[in-house]
Design an enzyme around this catalytic site. Structure first.
Site, short mmCIF file in Angstrom:
data_model
loop_
_atom_site.label_atom_id
_atom_site.label_comp_id
_atom_site.label_asym_id
_atom_site.label_seq_id
_atom_site.Cartn_x
_atom_site.Cartn_y
_atom_site.Cartn_z
N CYS A 296 0.83 -1.22 0.00
CA CYS A 296 0.00 0.00 0.00
C CYS A 296 0.86 1.26 0.00
CB CYS A 296 -0.96 -0.02 1.19
SG CYS A 296 -0.18 -0.46 2.76
N1 LIG Z 1 -4.60 -4.34 4.81
C1 LIG Z 1 -3.98 -3.66 3.85
O1 LIG Z 1 -4.18 -2.46 3.68
C2 LIG Z 1 -3.02 -4.35 2.95
C3 LIG Z 1 -2.64 -5.67 3.11
N2 LIG Z 1 -1.76 -6.26 2.24
C4 LIG Z 1 -1.35 -7.65 2.38
O2 LIG Z 1 -2.45 -8.49 2.00
C5 LIG Z 1 -2.47 -9.67 2.78
C6 LIG Z 1 -3.79 -9.74 3.54
O3 LIG Z 1 -3.87 -8.59 4.35
P1 LIG Z 1 -5.15 -8.24 5.21
O4 LIG Z 1 -6.38 -8.52 4.45
O5 LIG Z 1 -4.93 -6.91 5.77
O6 LIG Z 1 -5.00 -9.32 6.39
P2 LIG Z 1 -6.10 -9.85 7.42
O7 LIG Z 1 -5.35 -10.21 8.65
O8 LIG Z 1 -7.23 -8.92 7.52
O9 LIG Z 1 -6.59 -11.19 6.72
C7 LIG Z 1 -5.74 -12.28 6.50
C8 LIG Z 1 -6.53 -13.40 5.88
O10 LIG Z 1 -5.71 -14.53 5.68
C9 LIG Z 1 -6.25 -15.67 6.40
N3 LIG Z 1 -5.11 -16.43 6.90
C10 LIG Z 1 -4.31 -16.17 7.94
N4 LIG Z 1 -3.32 -17.09 8.03
C11 LIG Z 1 -3.52 -17.94 7.02
C12 LIG Z 1 -2.86 -19.11 6.57
N5 LIG Z 1 -1.78 -19.58 7.18
N6 LIG Z 1 -3.34 -19.72 5.52
C13 LIG Z 1 -4.44 -19.25 4.87
N7 LIG Z 1 -5.12 -18.16 5.22
C14 LIG Z 1 -4.65 -17.52 6.29
C15 LIG Z 1 -7.08 -15.03 7.50
O11 LIG Z 1 -8.13 -15.85 7.96
P3 LIG Z 1 -7.95 -17.00 9.04
O12 LIG Z 1 -6.79 -16.60 9.94
O13 LIG Z 1 -9.23 -17.08 9.75
O14 LIG Z 1 -7.65 -18.18 8.23
C16 LIG Z 1 -7.69 -13.86 6.74
O15 LIG Z 1 -8.71 -14.30 5.88
C17 LIG Z 1 -1.25 -9.61 3.71
O16 LIG Z 1 -0.17 -10.26 3.12
C18 LIG Z 1 -0.97 -8.11 3.80
O17 LIG Z 1 0.36 -7.88 4.11
C19 LIG Z 1 -1.28 -5.58 1.18
C20 LIG Z 1 -1.61 -4.28 0.96
C21 LIG Z 1 -2.50 -3.56 1.84
C1 LIG Z 2 -0.88 0.35 9.09
C2 LIG Z 2 -0.07 -0.89 8.81
O1 LIG Z 2 0.28 -1.62 9.72
N1 LIG Z 2 0.26 -1.14 7.53
C3 LIG Z 2 1.03 -2.28 7.13
C4 LIG Z 2 1.23 -2.29 5.63
C5 LIG Z 2 0.19 -3.04 4.87
C6 LIG Z 2 0.68 -3.53 3.51
O2 LIG Z 2 0.78 -2.92 2.49
O3 LIG Z 2 1.11 -4.71 3.54
P1 LIG Z 2 2.13 -5.66 2.85
O4 LIG Z 2 3.30 -5.00 2.29
O5 LIG Z 2 2.53 -6.49 3.99
O6 LIG Z 2 1.42 -6.43 1.86
C7 LIG Z 2 2.41 -2.29 7.78
O7 LIG Z 2 3.00 -1.24 7.96
O8 LIG Z 2 2.93 -3.39 7.95
#
Ligand SMILES: NC(=O)C1=CN([C@@H]2O[C@H](COP(=O)(O)OP(=O)(O)OC[C@H]3O[C@@H](n4cnc5c(N)ncnc54)[C@H](OP(=O)(O)O)[C@@H]3O)[C@@H](O)[C@H]2O)C=CC1
Ligand SMILES: CC(=O)N[C@@H](CCC(=O)OP(=O)(O)O)C(=O)O
Length: 338
Positions: A155
């Site tokens: 992000c």
């Molecule tokens: N939030 C953001 O703004 C951003 C996030 N990301 C990346 O996207 C990915 C998801 O982020 P986000 O949606 O915030 O995370 P969340 O913690 O909100 O969701 C993670 C999801 O993965 C599942 N999960 C956790 N562990 C496992 C596993 N071992 N195997 C399969 N499923 C699993 C969880 O469900 P359950 O544990 O119940 O299985 C849940 O559905 C991460 O890699 C994050 O770094 C990237 C850019 C932005």
């Molecule tokens: C506020 C906050 O905690 N933000 C996350 C970034 C989320 C993201 O972009 O995640 P990945 O690069 O892991 O996909 C952090 O700084 O780790």
């Protein structure tokens, strides 16, 4: 129609993907998965995310056989999972028909030493890493179109690179002075799992990951120059505001800066060049990047602001932009009402 499965569908980015795939005119959502032992297995997604209460998808625990089947049957698999899970599953998922888009950081850095240093585990999926294309949709569209594996950008890198690449591309950055990026993210950036740092009473406005956040090498790798990046956690739900301070090459004018942005983004309907500095609320829940800039021609310092929604352009809607490119559809398909 293209068949799609989402793993990690209960999380913030996964649930956003469910909504985007469901509303997309050319995509059919076939599966919504969580981890093998998830406490949410078997629940309807609407019981976790009330905005999806009208949808009937149930969260299914993932298994080795489901991964293999998905690789054979799906056109696209979207991974909204932790870095380690994406890393471990990519070989299986990408070995058959399915194209895989990974929202985690597992396949963004080509340098495995830097990866191990910032992610805390060794990268062993070399073949997949070699194939992975960085999914910054406005900048790598040709490579994305023909890719089998997409590493959807982080992000903060999405906001930072959107602001900086027009200058780098046009040779306007002073190579002696590192760009300084100060960015504030809403708490959804940290994911859905409860923890003290992101709990309502604890969150204020604070810098974290100073001079060591894993997004620093990602920004540097795709900008081609070193940066100073400082993320902050803010007390709002959605969005990132990145304020970037740069020194430009001597003699650069505001008109040249404007030309760099307009020429870079002239065919990019999801990038909005604004007439004033954007607010987080301008982009929250949208797929847009909003940009504005100002140059002090005397000192040669410019300030650029980028605003995005971290869950949308910073993750889920950028993945859909990539799917649109990979299926030869307009990049904004399913993302903007015309
Ligand atoms: N939030 C953001 O703004 C951003 C996030 N990301 C990346 O996207 C990915 C998801 O982020 P986000 O949606 O915030 O995370 P969340 O913690 O909100 O969701 C993670 C999801 O993965 C599942 N999960 C956790 N562990 C496992 C596993 N071992 N195997 C399969 N499923 C699993 C969880 O469900 P359950 O544990 O119940 O299985 C849940 O559905 C991460 O890699 C994050 O770094 C990237 C850019 C932005
Ligand atoms: C506020 C906050 O905690 N933000 C996350 C970034 C989320 C993201 O972009 O995640 P990945 O690069 O892991 O996909 C952090 O700084 O780790």
């Amino acid at each position: 129609m293209y068949n799609v499965s989402i793993i990690g569908a209960s999380g913030y980015t996964g649930a956003q993907l469910v909504q985007l795939v469901q509303q997309h005119p050319a995509l059919t959502l076939k599966g919504t998965f969580v981890s093998e032992n998830s406490t949410d297995a078997g629940k309807p997604i609407g019981s976790l995310h009330g905005n999806l209460a009208h949808l009937s998808y149930t969260l299914t625990p993932i298994s080795d056989s489901a991964l293999t089947q998905m690789a054979e049957d799906m056109d696209f698999v979207l991974l909204a999972t932790p870095h380690e899970a994406s890393h471990d599953w990519m070989q299986t998922l990408s070995s058959k028909k399915a194209k895989v888009l990974d929202l985690s950081g597992a396949f963004r850095l080509k340098d495995t030493d830097i990866f191990a240093q910032f992610y805390g585990f060794p990268h062993t999926a070399s073949d997949c890493l070699n194939k992975a294309v960085y999914g910054l949709a406005e900048w790598y569209s040709d490579d994305i179109t023909s890719a089998d594996i997409i590493a959807v950008p982080g992000c903060y890198p999405t906001a930072s690179l959107s602001a900086l690449k027009p200058l780098a591309q046009n040779g306007l950055l002073d190579s002696q002075v590192r760009p300084v990026i100060n960015a504030v993210s809403g708490v959804s950036g940290a994911g859905r799992k409860a923890n003290l740092t992101t709990s309502y009473y604890e969150v204020s406005l604070q810098a974290y990951g100073v001079l060591g956040h894993r997004h620093t090498p990602e920004i540097e790798a795709y900008l081609g120059t070193k940066v100073i990046f400082t993320p902050h956690l803010g007390n709002f739900k959605r969005g990132i505001l990145a304020t970037v301070t740069v020194k430009v090459t001597p003699g650069t004018t505001q008109a040249q800066l404007a030309e760099a942005f307009t020429s870079s983004y002239q065919h990019c309907p999801l990038v909005r060049l604004r007439n004033s500095f954007p607010k987080v609320d301008d982009v929250a829940h949208t797929p847009f990047v909003d940009l504005h800039f100002k140059l002090d021609e005397d000192s040669c310092y410019a300030v650029i602001t980028a605003a995005i929604d971290n869950v949308m352009k910073g993750a889920a809607s950028q993945a859909i932009q990539c799917v649109n490119l990979m299926t030869n559809q307009p990049i904004e398909t399913g993302l903007v009402l015309s």
